[in-house]
Motif scaffolding. Structure first.
Motif, PDB file in Angstrom:
ATOM      1  N   ALA A 117       0.856  -1.189   0.000  1.00 45.75           N
ATOM      2  CA  ALA A 117       0.000   0.000   0.000  1.00 45.75           C
ATOM      3  C   ALA A 117       0.890   1.237   0.000  1.00 45.75           C
ATOM      4  CB  ALA A 117      -0.929  -0.007   1.207  1.00 45.75           C
ATOM      5  N   ALA A 118       0.282   2.408  -0.051  1.00 46.49           N
ATOM      6  CA  ALA A 118       1.039   3.660  -0.049  1.00 46.49           C
ATOM      7  C   ALA A 118       1.837   3.787   1.249  1.00 46.49           C
ATOM      8  CB  ALA A 118       0.097   4.838  -0.207  1.00 46.49           C
ATOM      9  N   SER A 119       3.040   4.309   1.138  1.00 45.84           N
ATOM     10  CA  SER A 119       3.926   4.421   2.294  1.00 45.84           C
ATOM     11  C   SER A 119       3.325   5.286   3.400  1.00 45.84           C
ATOM     12  CB  SER A 119       5.274   5.016   1.865  1.00 45.84           C
ATOM     13  OG  SER A 119       5.875   4.209   0.875  1.00 45.84           O
ATOM     14  N   ASP A 120       2.559   6.312   3.022  1.00 41.93           N
ATOM     15  CA  ASP A 120       1.991   7.224   4.025  1.00 41.93           C
ATOM     16  C   ASP A 120       0.646   6.748   4.576  1.00 41.93           C
ATOM     17  OD1 ASP A 120       0.385   7.640   1.830  1.00 41.93           O
ATOM     18  OD2 ASP A 120       0.782   9.783   1.639  1.00 41.93           O
ATOM     19  N   LEU A 175      -7.077   1.104  -6.236  1.00 35.70           N
ATOM     20  CA  LEU A 175      -6.993   0.142  -5.148  1.00 35.70           C
ATOM     21  C   LEU A 175      -6.272   0.780  -3.964  1.00 35.70           C
ATOM     22  CD1 LEU A 175      -5.828  -3.034  -7.125  1.00 35.70           C
ATOM     23  CD2 LEU A 175      -8.111  -2.634  -6.191  1.00 35.70           C
ATOM     24  N   ASP A 176      -6.650   0.377  -2.764  1.00 33.68           N
ATOM     25  CA  ASP A 176      -5.977   0.862  -1.557  1.00 33.68           C
ATOM     26  C   ASP A 176      -4.800  -0.023  -1.178  1.00 33.68           C
ATOM     27  OD1 ASP A 176      -7.896   2.997  -0.960  1.00 33.68           O
ATOM     28  OD2 ASP A 176      -9.290   1.352  -0.518  1.00 33.68           O
ATOM     29  N   VAL A 177      -4.914  -1.310  -1.476  1.00 37.19           N
ATOM     30  CA  VAL A 177      -3.898  -2.272  -1.073  1.00 37.19           C
ATOM     31  C   VAL A 177      -3.960  -3.473  -2.013  1.00 37.19           C
ATOM     32  CG1 VAL A 177      -5.495  -3.338   0.581  1.00 37.19           C
ATOM     33  CG2 VAL A 177      -3.031  -3.648   0.888  1.00 37.19           C
ATOM     34  N   ILE A 178      -2.847  -4.153  -2.181  1.00 37.61           N
ATOM     35  CA  ILE A 178      -2.846  -5.387  -2.970  1.00 37.61           C
ATOM     36  C   ILE A 178      -2.174  -6.490  -2.165  1.00 37.61           C
ATOM     37  CG2 ILE A 178      -2.848  -4.146  -5.153  1.00 37.61           C
ATOM     38  CD1 ILE A 178       0.067  -4.777  -5.515  1.00 37.61           C
ATOM     39  N   LEU A 179      -2.517  -7.729  -2.499  1.00 34.27           N
ATOM     40  CA  LEU A 179      -1.898  -8.905  -1.886  1.00 34.27           C
ATOM     41  C   LEU A 179      -1.314  -9.746  -3.011  1.00 34.27           C
ATOM     42  CD1 LEU A 179      -1.339 -10.757   0.543  1.00 34.27           C
ATOM     43  CD2 LEU A 179      -3.618 -11.750   0.204  1.00 34.27           C
ATOM     44  N   ALA A 180       0.006  -9.949  -2.972  1.00 38.60           N
ATOM     45  CA  ALA A 180       0.679 -10.663  -4.055  1.00 38.60           C
ATOM     46  C   ALA A 180       1.955 -11.300  -3.513  1.00 38.60           C
ATOM     47  CB  ALA A 180       1.002  -9.710  -5.201  1.00 38.60           C
ATOM     48  N   ASP A 181       2.627 -12.075  -4.360  1.00 39.56           N
ATOM     49  CA  ASP A 181       3.863 -12.737  -3.966  1.00 39.56           C
ATOM     50  C   ASP A 181       4.900 -11.710  -3.515  1.00 39.56           C
ATOM     51  OD1 ASP A 181       5.582 -15.421  -4.322  1.00 39.56           O
ATOM     52  OD2 ASP A 181       6.761 -13.699  -5.000  1.00 39.56           O
ATOM     53  N   GLU A 182       5.538 -11.984  -2.382  1.00 41.53           N
ATOM     54  CA  GLU A 182       6.469 -11.017  -1.799  1.00 41.53           C
ATOM     55  C   GLU A 182       7.634 -10.691  -2.729  1.00 41.53           C
ATOM     56  OE1 GLU A 182       8.689 -10.368   2.465  1.00 41.53           O
ATOM     57  OE2 GLU A 182       8.824 -12.346   1.523  1.00 41.53           O
ATOM     58  N   ALA A 184       7.794 -10.912  -6.009  1.00 44.46           N
ATOM     59  CA  ALA A 184       7.303 -10.110  -7.133  1.00 44.46           C
ATOM     60  C   ALA A 184       7.070  -8.667  -6.695  1.00 44.46           C
ATOM     61  CB  ALA A 184       6.023 -10.717  -7.699  1.00 44.46           C
ATOM     62  N   MET A 185       6.614  -8.483  -5.454  1.00 44.11           N
ATOM     63  CA  MET A 185       6.359  -7.141  -4.944  1.00 44.11           C
ATOM     64  C   MET A 185       7.656  -6.377  -4.680  1.00 44.11           C
ATOM     65  SD  MET A 185       3.173  -6.445  -4.999  1.00 44.11           S
ATOM     66  CE  MET A 185       3.406  -7.171  -6.634  1.00 44.11           C
ATOM     67  N   VAL A 186       8.692  -7.069  -4.241  1.00 47.21           N
ATOM     68  CA  VAL A 186       9.993  -6.418  -4.067  1.00 47.21           C
ATOM     69  C   VAL A 186      10.479  -5.858  -5.400  1.00 47.21           C
ATOM     70  CG1 VAL A 186      12.425  -6.814  -3.539  1.00 47.21           C
ATOM     71  CG2 VAL A 186      10.664  -7.747  -2.038  1.00 47.21           C
ATOM     72  N   GLN A 187      10.307  -6.638  -6.468  1.00 44.91           N
ATOM     73  CA  GLN A 187      10.700  -6.180  -7.799  1.00 44.91           C
ATOM     74  C   GLN A 187       9.817  -5.026  -8.263  1.00 44.91           C
ATOM     75  OE1 GLN A 187      13.329  -7.528  -9.692  1.00 44.91           O
ATOM     76  NE2 GLN A 187      13.862  -8.632  -7.820  1.00 44.91           N
ATOM     77  N   PHE A 188       8.523  -5.130  -8.005  1.00 47.98           N
ATOM     78  CA  PHE A 188       7.583  -4.069  -8.384  1.00 47.98           C
ATOM     79  C   PHE A 188       7.948  -2.752  -7.703  1.00 47.98           C
ATOM     80  CE2 PHE A 188       3.547  -2.028  -6.849  1.00 47.98           C
ATOM     81  CZ  PHE A 188       3.214  -1.377  -8.024  1.00 47.98           C
ATOM     82  N   LEU A 189       8.312  -2.816  -6.423  1.00 44.66           N
ATOM     83  CA  LEU A 189       8.609  -1.604  -5.661  1.00 44.66           C
ATOM     84  C   LEU A 189       9.937  -0.966  -6.073  1.00 44.66           C
ATOM     85  CD1 LEU A 189       7.381  -2.790  -2.152  1.00 44.66           C
ATOM     86  CD2 LEU A 189       6.276  -1.125  -3.667  1.00 44.66           C
ATOM     87  N   GLU A 198       4.992   0.649  -0.348  1.00 47.14           N
ATOM     88  CA  GLU A 198       5.862  -0.234   0.422  1.00 47.14           C
ATOM     89  C   GLU A 198       5.109  -1.483   0.859  1.00 47.14           C
ATOM     90  OE1 GLU A 198       7.045   2.021   3.833  1.00 47.14           O
ATOM     91  OE2 GLU A 198       5.101   1.779   4.852  1.00 47.14           O
ATOM     92  N   ILE A 199       5.866  -2.507   1.260  1.00 48.52           N
ATOM     93  CA  ILE A 199       5.266  -3.703   1.838  1.00 48.52           C
ATOM     94  C   ILE A 199       4.876  -3.397   3.278  1.00 48.52           C
ATOM     95  CG2 ILE A 199       5.709  -6.078   2.602  1.00 48.52           C
ATOM     96  CD1 ILE A 199       7.472  -6.445   0.154  1.00 48.52           C
TER      97      ILE A 199
END
Length: 257
Positions: A117-120, A175-182, A184-189, A198-199
């Protein structure tokens, strides 16, 4: 006198037929939609990524040639059972539900699901999801987990066909938040456009996530399963899996015995 010669000719033809069949490349089914860093197209147009390179390593260990066969994610299991591909290697978790229709090798890697989700945005997981809109790719273990574990949290769960659609709707504010493979999310971020996200947390261990990631096979392909299990063990024990994991994921996610 002619009968033995005819028999020899028939046996030779049969042997050649089996040899040709054995030499055919194994068709490795991956999702036709890129899923970096696991599967994606390089600048050359060829498919690459952690699982693509790992698939080639497994095939090399078996002395077989691999042919990457992009297939729509929603139809990848039917394509396997129909014989259009020989194996599925696309971050597919080993679950009891899937084992009703296909077989699996031993697991070769595992990563948890992650909330992004958004860092803030202050976000308490799962109690703080009430009233939020969450995106998840359909037909994944994250979607199964969301339906089973978050149904009473008050979150509005929206399912998408492709992972990149989920990412894009998070970036655009739909979207406010997503749930996905960690991983894949590290690469996305790491993307510039995702610097404000951020995660927030990782999903806990749950039956929805199964036993780890394995190669999907037809239930009758016992010989191929045994060969792949031996290849997986070889590629993990000789350090190839760890090397590829560090190269593409910056961490070791391989499953050791």
């Amino acid at each position: 006198m002619k009968f033995p010669m005819m028999m020899a000719t028939a046996v030779t033809a049969l042997t050649l037929g089996h040899t040709a069949q054995a030499a055919e490349p194994l068709k490795v089914g991956i999702s036709g939609e890129p899923y970096p860093p696991f599967t994606y197209k390089a600048a050359s147009g060829d498919w690459t990524g952690f699982e693509v390179e790992l698939a080639h390593a497994f095939c090399d260990a078996m002395g077989r040639e691999c042919e990457i066969a992009p297939t729509g994610w929603s139809g990848i299991i039917p394509s396997l059972n129909a014989g259009r591909i020989d194996m599925i290697m696309n971050s597919m978790s080993i679950t009891e539900k899937r084992k009703r229709v296909i077989d699996f090798t031993r697991p070769y890697y595992f990563t948890p699901g992650a909330y992004v989700a958004a860092s803030d945005q202050a976000l308490d997981i799962p109690d703080g999801l009430d009233g939020l809109v969450m995106g998840v790719q359909s037909a994944t273990t994250n979607a199964t987990y969301a339906r089973r574990a978050l149904r009473d949290s008050g979150v509005d769960i929206r399912l998408y066909d492709q992972a990149e659609q989920v990412n894009n709707d998070l970036l655009s504010g739909r979207l406010d938040v997503i749930l996905a493979d960690e991983i894949a999310m590290v690469q996305f971020l790491d993307r510039d456009e995702a610097e404000a996200f951020e995660i927030k947390a990782t999903a806990p261990l749950h039956e929805a996530y199964g036993e780890g990631i394995g190669i999907g096979l037809r239930q009758e392909d016992d010989e191929l399963r045994e060969a792949l299990n031996a290849a997986i063990t070889t590629v993990i024990e000789d350090g190839t899996c760890a090397s590829l994991s560090e190269q593409y994921l910056s961490t070791d996610v391989c499953v050791y015995d």
